[in-house]
Motif scaffolding. Structure first.
Motif, PDB file in Angstrom:
ATOM      1  N   GLU A 293       0.832  -1.207   0.000  1.00  0.00           N
ATOM      2  CA  GLU A 293       0.000   0.000   0.000  1.00  0.00           C
ATOM      3  C   GLU A 293       0.866   1.255   0.000  1.00  0.00           C
ATOM      4  O   GLU A 293       0.552   2.245  -0.682  1.00  0.00           O
ATOM      5  N   PHE A 294       1.952   1.219   0.761  1.00  0.00           N
ATOM      6  CA  PHE A 294       2.864   2.361   0.785  1.00  0.00           C
ATOM      7  C   PHE A 294       3.499   2.559  -0.590  1.00  0.00           C
ATOM      8  O   PHE A 294       3.591   3.695  -1.088  1.00  0.00           O
ATOM      9  N   CYS A 295       3.935   1.482  -1.222  1.00  0.00           N
ATOM     10  CA  CYS A 295       4.578   1.582  -2.538  1.00  0.00           C
ATOM     11  C   CYS A 295       3.589   2.081  -3.591  1.00  0.00           C
ATOM     12  O   CYS A 295       3.984   2.788  -4.529  1.00  0.00           O
ATOM     13  N   GLN A 296       2.335   1.717  -3.439  1.00  0.00           N
ATOM     14  CA  GLN A 296       1.308   2.222  -4.362  1.00  0.00           C
ATOM     15  C   GLN A 296       1.273   3.745  -4.348  1.00  0.00           C
ATOM     16  O   GLN A 296       1.133   4.383  -5.393  1.00  0.00           O
ATOM     17  N   LYS A 297       1.423   4.324  -3.161  1.00  0.00           N
ATOM     18  CA  LYS A 297       1.361   5.775  -3.018  1.00  0.00           C
ATOM     19  C   LYS A 297       2.523   6.478  -3.723  1.00  0.00           C
ATOM     20  O   LYS A 297       2.432   7.665  -4.033  1.00  0.00           O
ATOM     21  N   LEU A 298       3.594   5.733  -3.966  1.00  0.00           N
ATOM     22  CA  LEU A 298       4.754   6.322  -4.638  1.00  0.00           C
ATOM     23  C   LEU A 298       4.558   6.416  -6.146  1.00  0.00           C
ATOM     24  O   LEU A 298       5.343   7.067  -6.839  1.00  0.00           O
ATOM     25  N   GLY A 299       3.523   5.757  -6.647  1.00  0.00           N
ATOM     26  CA  GLY A 299       3.136   5.880  -8.051  1.00  0.00           C
ATOM     27  C   GLY A 299       4.183   5.398  -9.037  1.00  0.00           C
ATOM     28  O   GLY A 299       4.875   4.406  -8.810  1.00  0.00           O
ATOM     29  N   ASP A 300       4.330   6.152 -10.114  1.00  0.00           N
ATOM     30  CA  ASP A 300       5.227   5.755 -11.208  1.00  0.00           C
ATOM     31  C   ASP A 300       6.702   5.840 -10.836  1.00  0.00           C
ATOM     32  O   ASP A 300       7.552   5.414 -11.618  1.00  0.00           O
ATOM     33  N   ALA A 301       7.001   6.382  -9.669  1.00  0.00           N
ATOM     34  CA  ALA A 301       8.399   6.456  -9.245  1.00  0.00           C
ATOM     35  C   ALA A 301       8.984   5.053  -9.078  1.00  0.00           C
ATOM     36  O   ALA A 301      10.182   4.846  -9.282  1.00  0.00           O
ATOM     37  N   VAL A 302       8.146   4.084  -8.728  1.00  0.00           N
ATOM     38  CA  VAL A 302       8.613   2.723  -8.459  1.00  0.00           C
ATOM     39  C   VAL A 302       8.776   1.964  -9.771  1.00  0.00           C
ATOM     40  O   VAL A 302       7.801   1.616 -10.431  1.00  0.00           O
ATOM     41  N   GLU A 303      10.007   1.702 -10.143  1.00  0.00           N
ATOM     42  CA  GLU A 303      10.271   0.939 -11.361  1.00  0.00           C
ATOM     43  C   GLU A 303      10.142  -0.555 -11.122  1.00  0.00           C
ATOM     44  O   GLU A 303       9.689  -1.294 -11.993  1.00  0.00           O
ATOM     45  N   VAL A 304      10.563  -1.012  -9.953  1.00  0.00           N
ATOM     46  CA  VAL A 304      10.447  -2.428  -9.622  1.00  0.00           C
ATOM     47  C   VAL A 304      10.580  -2.574  -8.112  1.00  0.00           C
ATOM     48  O   VAL A 304      11.210  -1.747  -7.438  1.00  0.00           O
ATOM     49  N   ILE A 305       9.965  -3.628  -7.576  1.00  0.00           N
ATOM     50  CA  ILE A 305      10.131  -3.998  -6.173  1.00  0.00           C
ATOM     51  C   ILE A 305      10.852  -5.340  -6.143  1.00  0.00           C
ATOM     52  O   ILE A 305      10.414  -6.305  -6.770  1.00  0.00           O
ATOM     53  N   GLN A 306      11.952  -5.384  -5.433  1.00  0.00           N
ATOM     54  CA  GLN A 306      12.719  -6.615  -5.313  1.00  0.00           C
ATOM     55  C   GLN A 306      12.495  -7.222  -3.935  1.00  0.00           C
ATOM     56  O   GLN A 306      12.782  -6.586  -2.919  1.00  0.00           O
ATOM     57  N   LEU A 307      11.983  -8.444  -3.901  1.00  0.00           N
ATOM     58  CA  LEU A 307      11.884  -9.200  -2.658  1.00  0.00           C
ATOM     59  C   LEU A 307      13.168  -9.995  -2.494  1.00  0.00           C
ATOM     60  O   LEU A 307      13.530 -10.787  -3.369  1.00  0.00           O
ATOM     61  N   LEU A 308      13.856  -9.780  -1.399  1.00  0.00           N
ATOM     62  CA  LEU A 308      15.161 -10.388  -1.171  1.00  0.00           C
ATOM     63  C   LEU A 308      15.053 -11.384  -0.025  1.00  0.00           C
ATOM     64  O   LEU A 308      15.036 -10.989   1.142  1.00  0.00           O
ATOM     65  N   PRO A 309      14.948 -12.677  -0.321  1.00  0.00           N
ATOM     66  CA  PRO A 309      14.805 -13.662   0.762  1.00  0.00           C
ATOM     67  C   PRO A 309      16.039 -13.726   1.644  1.00  0.00           C
ATOM     68  O   PRO A 309      17.171 -13.675   1.153  1.00  0.00           O
ATOM     69  N   TYR A 310      15.810 -13.814   2.930  1.00  0.00           N
ATOM     70  CA  TYR A 310      16.911 -13.932   3.889  1.00  0.00           C
ATOM     71  C   TYR A 310      17.804 -15.110   3.527  1.00  0.00           C
ATOM     72  O   TYR A 310      17.343 -16.178   3.129  1.00  0.00           O
ATOM     73  N   HIS A 311      19.114 -14.896   3.674  1.00  0.00           N
ATOM     74  CA  HIS A 311      20.064 -15.998   3.569  1.00  0.00           C
ATOM     75  C   HIS A 311      21.110 -15.832   4.667  1.00  0.00           C
ATOM     76  O   HIS A 311      21.243 -14.761   5.264  1.00  0.00           O
TER      77      HIS A 311
END
Length: 319
Positions: A258-276
């Motif tokens: 929801e927070f990233c949605q508010k950033l609109g077109d600024a967000v080019e991609v969201i990377q999920l980084l699994p813990y290692h």
């Protein structure tokens, strides 16, 4: 001071990096960070000072060097430690141990360790020295639509040095990225705006109290700076480390989406980084303190979280 004489402290420079922004990049990692993430895969990045590191697999054994490091230490901070088997000739090697309560990171012992099992983590560069090194890889940037990423630690802690390096790179036509926790005053972040093409921006938890309890700083500045960067038309690559027992629950993932949605077109991609747990051995190089470990999330669970964020219309990848 002449800006060219500004110095910055780095702990690594990695060429041919393909996960720190678009294309093939060279990433400069600066020392020092105000956060204390328990899962940090580069614990040597947290302290601003130079640190004595001890890599046991490089050690040739005290017999081979006649205990040179033990004799060299003026503080008596190096002693005989454990042993390991040499796989080349199946003999036992006597290793050393660094007494961290006595060591002051002077680095004298490193001068006697020709195997570089003991080494100082942290090197100071002038602007000219770092820019010259980064421009050596220009061919890779130009043929892959890549560039340079300034990372940390938290690079904004050395903002004047970083800005001058970024400015010089932009004058050379190099694409630039800044990898940041976002934890800084806006006036600090604002200095970088003219010289950064994309921000690699960490979001760790939406609840500020939980954020502070685990990584030792609240998140209000982090969220506020992300919003201001978007308002200034800057591009963001959001990075979310997925940490079991901290932020991997669906509720936090939905709040983050929801927070990233508010950033609109600024967000080019969201990377999920699994813990290692690949950083565990690095902790042992600089400290005797026990390291907490967790079980990495499964591929199935990561795909589930990816689907949740995609349901908000966001571009998501798993790295």
């Amino acid at each position: 001071m002449d800006n060219k004489q500004l110095t910055g402290r780095l702990y690594d420079i990695q060429g041919f990096s393909v996960q720190d922004g678009p294309g093939v990049r060279t990433t400069a990692f600066l020392k020092g960070c105000p956060l204390r993430c328990p899962w940090c895969h580069s614990p040597e990045s947290q302290s601003f000072k130079k640190q004595l590191s001890w890599m046991s697999m490089r050690c040739l054994g005290t017999k081979a060097c006649n205990e040179r490091c033990i004799k060299a230490c003026p503080k008596g901070a190096i002693e005989l430690g454990s042993t390991r088997m040499d796989p080349l000739n199946n003999t036992e090697l006597q290793l050393v141990h660094v007494k961290r309560d006595l060591c002051d990171d002077c680095g004298i012992c490193t001068e006697s360790c020709y195997a570089e099992a003991l080494y100082l983590c942290g090197k100071d560069y002038t602007v000219d020295e770092l820019v010259d090194r980064l421009l050596q890889d220009r061919h890779f940037y130009e043929t892959s639509d890549g560039g340079v990423t300034i990372s940390g630690g938290e690079a904004l802690c050395q903002v004047d040095f970083v800005v001058e390096v970024l400015k010089r790179l932009k004058e050379e036509g190099i694409h630039t990225a800044l990898d940041t926790t976002g934890y800084a005053d806006w006036e600090v972040v604002e200095k970088t705006l003219p010289y950064v093409d994309i921000y690699l921006y960490d979001l760790k938890h939406m609840d500020s109290e939980k954020h502070k309890a685990v990584v030792k700083v609240p998140n209000e500045k982090i969220k506020a700076n992300a919003i201001k960067l978007a308002e200034h038309g800057k591009k963001l690559q959001i990075r979310i480390p997925v940490i079991p027992l901290f932020n991997h629950d669906e509720e936090n993932i939905r709040e983050t989406a929801e927070f990233c949605q508010k950033l609109g077109d600024a967000v080019e991609v969201i990377q999920l980084l699994p813990y290692h747990n690949l950083g565990v051995m690095k902790y042992l190089r600089i400290s005797d303190e026990p390291v907490a470990e967790a079980t990495p999330p499964s591929e199935e669970y990561m795909e589930k979280l990816k689907g949740i964020m995609e349901s908000y219309g966001l571009p998501v990848t798993i790295h």
